[in-house]
Design an enzyme around this catalytic site. Structure first.
Site, PDB file in Angstrom:
ATOM      1  N   ASP A  71      49.788 -47.704 -92.544  1.00 51.94           N
ATOM      2  CA  ASP A  71      50.585 -47.943 -91.330  1.00 51.94           C
ATOM      3  C   ASP A  71      50.959 -49.412 -91.150  1.00 51.94           C
ATOM      4  OD1 ASP A  71      51.084 -45.461 -90.141  1.00 51.94           O
ATOM      5  OD2 ASP A  71      49.173 -45.419 -89.072  1.00 51.94           O
ATOM      6  N   ARG A  96      43.317 -48.300 -88.641  1.00 48.71           N
ATOM      7  CA  ARG A  96      44.241 -49.445 -88.599  1.00 48.71           C
ATOM      8  C   ARG A  96      43.532 -50.768 -88.291  1.00 48.71           C
ATOM      9  NH1 ARG A  96      50.006 -48.846 -85.992  1.00 48.71           N
ATOM     10  NH2 ARG A  96      50.237 -50.592 -87.443  1.00 48.71           N
ATOM     11  N   ARG A 142      46.853 -46.088 -76.063  1.00 52.10           N
ATOM     12  CA  ARG A 142      46.325 -47.026 -77.049  1.00 52.10           C
ATOM     13  C   ARG A 142      45.710 -48.268 -76.391  1.00 52.10           C
ATOM     14  NH1 ARG A 142      48.375 -46.076 -82.317  1.00 52.10           N
ATOM     15  NH2 ARG A 142      48.431 -43.817 -82.559  1.00 52.10           N
ATOM     16  N   HIS A 171      53.024 -45.097 -77.456  1.00 54.32           N
ATOM     17  CA  HIS A 171      53.187 -46.551 -77.340  1.00 54.32           C
ATOM     18  C   HIS A 171      54.370 -46.804 -76.403  1.00 54.32           C
ATOM     19  CE1 HIS A 171      51.362 -47.912 -81.477  1.00 54.32           C
ATOM     20  NE2 HIS A 171      50.554 -48.283 -80.496  1.00 54.32           N
ATOM     21  N   CYS A 265      59.103 -50.403 -84.273  1.00 51.01           N
ATOM     22  CA  CYS A 265      57.732 -50.445 -84.819  1.00 51.01           C
ATOM     23  C   CYS A 265      57.661 -51.302 -86.075  1.00 51.01           C
ATOM     24  CB  CYS A 265      57.253 -49.045 -85.177  1.00 51.01           C
ATOM     25  SG  CYS A 265      57.212 -47.891 -83.812  1.00 51.01           S
TER      26      CYS A 265
HETATM   27  N1  ARG Z   1      51.159 -44.305 -87.272  1.00 55.31           N
HETATM   28  C1  ARG Z   1      51.206 -45.462 -86.447  1.00 55.31           C
HETATM   29  C2  ARG Z   1      50.194 -45.349 -85.325  1.00 55.31           C
HETATM   30  O1  ARG Z   1      50.010 -44.272 -84.820  1.00 55.31           O
HETATM   31  C3  ARG Z   1      52.582 -45.659 -85.918  1.00 55.31           C
HETATM   32  C4  ARG Z   1      52.740 -46.927 -85.127  1.00 55.31           C
HETATM   33  C5  ARG Z   1      54.108 -47.088 -84.549  1.00 55.31           C
HETATM   34  N2  ARG Z   1      54.280 -48.372 -84.013  1.00 55.31           N
HETATM   35  C6  ARG Z   1      54.831 -48.645 -82.827  1.00 55.31           C
HETATM   36  N3  ARG Z   1      55.058 -49.900 -82.546  1.00 55.31           N
HETATM   37  N4  ARG Z   1      55.093 -47.714 -81.952  1.00 55.31           N
HETATM   38  O2  ARG Z   1      49.585 -46.312 -84.939  1.00 55.31           O
END
Ligand code: ARG
Length: 282
Positions: A71, A96, A142, A171, A265
C-alpha cells in the site's frame, strides 16, 4: 459560482511507484485479497498520473518503494506538510505501520527543520485535508480524534474535526476534496449530522457530489486551483467542476481502486509558502 476565473499554482508532490503493489490483506471494504491484481497495469496507470502532473507544470519527487509494503503507493497517508513543518503518520493497521519510518527518513534527509513523530494514530492526508489556512481532519475509521490536537500543535493551524460514518468512505479524502483555498466538494452521505452542519457553515457554496460519483472515488481528487485531477469515471462531478470554472482532468487508476485508493491517495502535497504565491502559466 460559475465563470469564476481560476488560477493554477505550481505544486510539489511526493509519490511512490507501485512496484510492489498487491492486495494481499483487507483493511477497507474495497480490498478483496482473492481478486486478481495486475501490478504491471497498476504501474502503467500510476506513471500516467505522474506524467500528467509534470505536463501540467508540477514537480514530482519520488520515494523508493519497499518490498512487502503493497500500500506504499498511497503516499498521501505518509505525512502532512505545511510550510517547513511535517507531521509523520502513525498507521492504524500493522500491515502499513512500517511505512511511517520511510517517510520520516525522507523528510529528515530533505532537511526539514521540524519533522514530528506522531504519538496518536493519524493517516496523514488520507484524513487531513488542508484548505487554505485550515486543516479539515477526519476521524471515525482510521485517525484517532486525539490526533487532531497533536496536528494543530505540530502544524500550528486551526483544525476542524469531521466524523465519517460510512465504512466505504473510511478516509476523509474519499469523501471530500479541496478545490481551492476556500472551496471544497463533498459527498454528504459520508458524514455525521454534526459534521454536515459544520461543513454547511464553513462552505455554504460547496459542490455536493452524488453517491455514484463518490463510489467511483471522484472525490479522491487533486486540484492545483484550476485543473482537478480525478478518476475519469466520475462524470457527473466532472460536469459540476466545469460549471464552477474548474478544468477536470480524468485519470484511469482502476487497478489501484482495488486497494481502495485513487488519485489523491497517490499524491502527498508538499506545501511551500513561496510556491503557492506564483501563478502557473498554463
Ligand atoms: N489500502 C489502503 C488502506 O486501506 C488504501 C489507502 C488509500 N489512501 C487514501 N489516502 N485514502 O490504507
Amino acid at each position: 459560482m460559475p465563470n469564476t476565473p481560476r488560477h493554477a499554482t505550481p505544486r510539489h508532490y511526493l509519490m511512490c511507484r507501485p512496484t510492489h503493489f498487491d492486495v494481499n490483506y483487507a483493511i477497507n471494504p474495497w480490498m478483496d485479497p482473492t481478486a486478481p491484481v495486475d501490478p504491471e497495469l497498476a504501474v502503467k496507470q500510476w506513471e500516467q498520473l505522474r506524467e500528467l502532473y509534470q505536463q501540467y507544470g508540477h514537480t514530482v519527487d519520488l520515494l523508493d518503494p519497499v518490498p512487502g509494503l503493497p500500500d506504499m503507493v498511497f503516499s498521501a497517508n505518509g505525512a502532512t506538510v505545511v510550510e517547513d513543518r511535517v507531521l509523520i503518520a502513525r498507521f492504524r493497521h500493522e500491515e502499513r505501520a512500517p511505512e511511517a519510518a520511510h517517510y520520516q527518513e525522507w523528510f529528515t534527509a530533505q532537511g526539514y527543520p521540524e519533522v514530528h513523530t506522531a504519538r496518536y494514530i493519524n493517516e496523514a492526508e488520507g484524513d487531513y485535508i488542508v484548505v487554505g489556512d485550515t486543516v479539515l481532519a477526519g476521524t471515525g475509521f482510521r485517525t484517532d480524534p486525539e490526533a487532531h490536537g497533536e496536528l494543530r500543535r505540530a502544524l500550528r493551524r486551526p483544525v476542524v474535526t469531521l466524523t465519517l460514518v460510512d465504512p466505504r468512505f473510511y478516509h476523509l479524502d474519499t469523501a471530500l476534496a479541496a478545490l481551492s483555498d476556500t472551496e471544497v466538494a463533498y459527498y454528504p452521505g459520508a458524514f455525521s449530522e454534526g459534521s454536515l452542519e459544520a461543513l454547511r457553515i464553513l462552505y455554504p457554496d460547496a459542490i455536493l457530489v452524488d453517491e455514484q460519483d463518490a463510489l467511483s472515488f471522484g472525490l479522491n481528487a487533486v486540484s492545483d486551483g484550476h485543473h482537478v485531477f480525478l478518476p475519469d469515471t466520475a462524470e457527473g462531478f466532472a460536469r459540476q467542476l466545469w460549471e464552477h470554472g474548474f478544468e477536470p482532468v480524468g485519470v484511469d487508476l482502476s487497478e489501484l481502486l482495488k486497494a481502495g485508493g485513487s488519485v489523491k491517495c497517490c499524491t502527498l502535497e508538499i506545501r511551500h509558502p513561496a510556491l503557492s504565491r506564483t501563478a502557473l502559466a498554463v
